[in-house]
Enzyme design. Structure first.
Site, PDB file in Angstrom:
ATOM      1  N   HIS A 158       1.950 -36.153   5.474  1.00 31.38           N
ATOM      2  CA  HIS A 158       1.473 -34.789   5.707  1.00 31.38           C
ATOM      3  C   HIS A 158       0.921 -34.165   4.413  1.00 31.38           C
ATOM      4  O   HIS A 158      -0.207 -33.732   4.354  1.00 31.38           O
ATOM      5  CB  HIS A 158       2.615 -33.909   6.207  1.00 31.38           C
ATOM      6  CG  HIS A 158       3.312 -34.403   7.436  1.00 31.38           C
ATOM      7  ND1 HIS A 158       2.728 -34.459   8.678  1.00 31.38           N
ATOM      8  CD2 HIS A 158       4.583 -34.869   7.600  1.00 31.38           C
ATOM      9  CE1 HIS A 158       3.599 -34.935   9.548  1.00 31.38           C
ATOM     10  NE2 HIS A 158       4.724 -35.182   8.934  1.00 31.38           N
ATOM     11  N   ASP A 159       1.740 -34.104   3.381  1.00 29.34           N
ATOM     12  CA  ASP A 159       1.450 -33.246   2.229  1.00 29.34           C
ATOM     13  C   ASP A 159       0.268 -33.670   1.365  1.00 29.34           C
ATOM     14  O   ASP A 159      -0.517 -32.803   0.948  1.00 29.34           O
ATOM     15  CB  ASP A 159       2.707 -33.100   1.366  1.00 29.34           C
ATOM     16  CG  ASP A 159       3.775 -32.267   2.073  1.00 29.34           C
ATOM     17  OD1 ASP A 159       4.963 -32.442   1.778  1.00 29.34           O
ATOM     18  OD2 ASP A 159       3.404 -31.440   2.931  1.00 29.34           O
TER      19      ASP A 159
END
Ligand code: RIB
Ligand code: CA
Length: 322
Positions: free
Chosen positions: A234-235
């Site tokens: 995600h990040d």
């Protein structure tokens, strides 16, 4: 080279964002926040990661709780340490004296018009910095966040964890007026580390093996909880507009945050309607666009690009027990 400050809750994917940013950009600071675990644990994890990677990047500790509501720390997905799956070296630096809120303000003042602020955990630190220094949004080149979703949530059917954790903070940030990029679960879940990628990492050097162990744990937890077959990165997606913009497509879109107490609290309401008139009786007018929202990604190409950064990272003497 783009200057970035990452505000994070390490966190397996936060750890990947730190390496990816340090490899490709000018990472001028890390601030920590509660989320995947307590801020005590996320801060220690951030310090240990700078030791593992051998990077001289200041770390400032941030908020323990959201603006309004009490928060039970995670641990569901990232484990009791917040970054289970591999042993990290002991920290080689301490946090700076400033609180994360003040560190964000001072770093934006120092690098005025250059700094990209990357919230990849709950937005509490960033929101308080906006309130403490009203000029902050005007000092930033932009804000590129991992948060929200245009489709399915993770923490609730419609809300994503970073936004759900502190919707009021997210609302302050989404209304601040700075150029804003939002990459949500609709894209980030397509960016997944496979078991083959993990095997490749486990055959590498110290840093690669460490990330292989982290991803092995993270993939297993996502499989147990969400039935996913890969470890979602995600990040690091929040950094892509400044590293490999061809890999993620964004669209201009109004985004509003649901602040009510009901089933949709923390939802990022993305209005993709193509309304051609605002003068309508029953149809709600479209808000003014405040955000670039990620709508598609070349997932495999992005995983390969992130893998190259990890595999290519020279071991920095962050040896366990050194
Ligand atoms: O929903 C995914 C987000 O929540 C990621 O930032 C992950 O690290 C957790 O903070
Ligand atoms: Ca995170």
């Amino acid at each position: 080279m783009t200057k970035v400050l990452i505000d994070c809750d390490p966190g397996h994917d936060d750890a990947t964002a730190i390496l990816y940013a340090a490899h490709h950009l000018d990472l001028v600071g890390i601030t920590t926040v509660y989320g995947n675990q307590s801020v005590e644990k996320t801060t220690r994890n951030a310090l240990s990661l700078t030791a593992l990677l051998g990077i001289d990047v200041p770390v400032a500790r941030g908020c323990e709780q959201p603006l309004l509501r009490p928060f039970r720390h995670g641990g569901d997905v990232h484990g009791k340490t917040g970054i289970d799956g591999a042993e990290l070296p002991a920290p080689r630096q301490d946090v700076v004296d400033s609180h994360a809120v003040d560190f964000i303000i001072e770093t934006a003042r120092r690098y005025r018009d250059e700094l990209v602020l990357c919230p990849i955990g709950p937005f509490t630190n960033v929101a308080l910095a906006m309130r403490k220094e009203p000029r902050l949004a005007g000092w930033l080149r932009g804000i590129s966040c991992m948060g929200g979703t245009t489709q399915v949530g993770n923490t609730t059917p419609v809300a994503e964890f970073n936004i759900w954790s502190d919707p009021e903070a997210a609302d302050i940030v989404f209304r601040c007026g700075a150029p804003l990029w939002m990459v949500g679960l609709n894209v980030t879940r397509q960016v997944g580390i496979t078991t083959h990628d993990i095997e490749r990492l486990e055959a590498g050097g110290l840093v690669a093996r460490t990330y292989g162990g982290l991803f092995g744990f993270f993939r297993q937890r996502l499989s147990e909880i969400h039935g996913l077959s890969t470890a979602s990165l995600h990040d690091p997606c929040a950094l892509v507009p400044f590293i490999a913009p061809e890999l993620i497509t964004y669209a201009n879109c109004p985004v509003e945050i649901e602040l009510g107490d009901g089933l949709t609290r923390g939802m990022t309401v993305c209005d993709f309607r193509n309304l051609t008139t605002a003068k309508l009786e029953n149809i709600r007018a479209r808000a003014t666009t405040n955000c670039q929202v990620a709508i598609s990604v070349d997932g495999r190409a992005l995983v390969d690009h992130i893998m190259e950064a990890i595999v290519g990272w020279g071991d920095a003497g962050g040896a366990i027990g050194a």
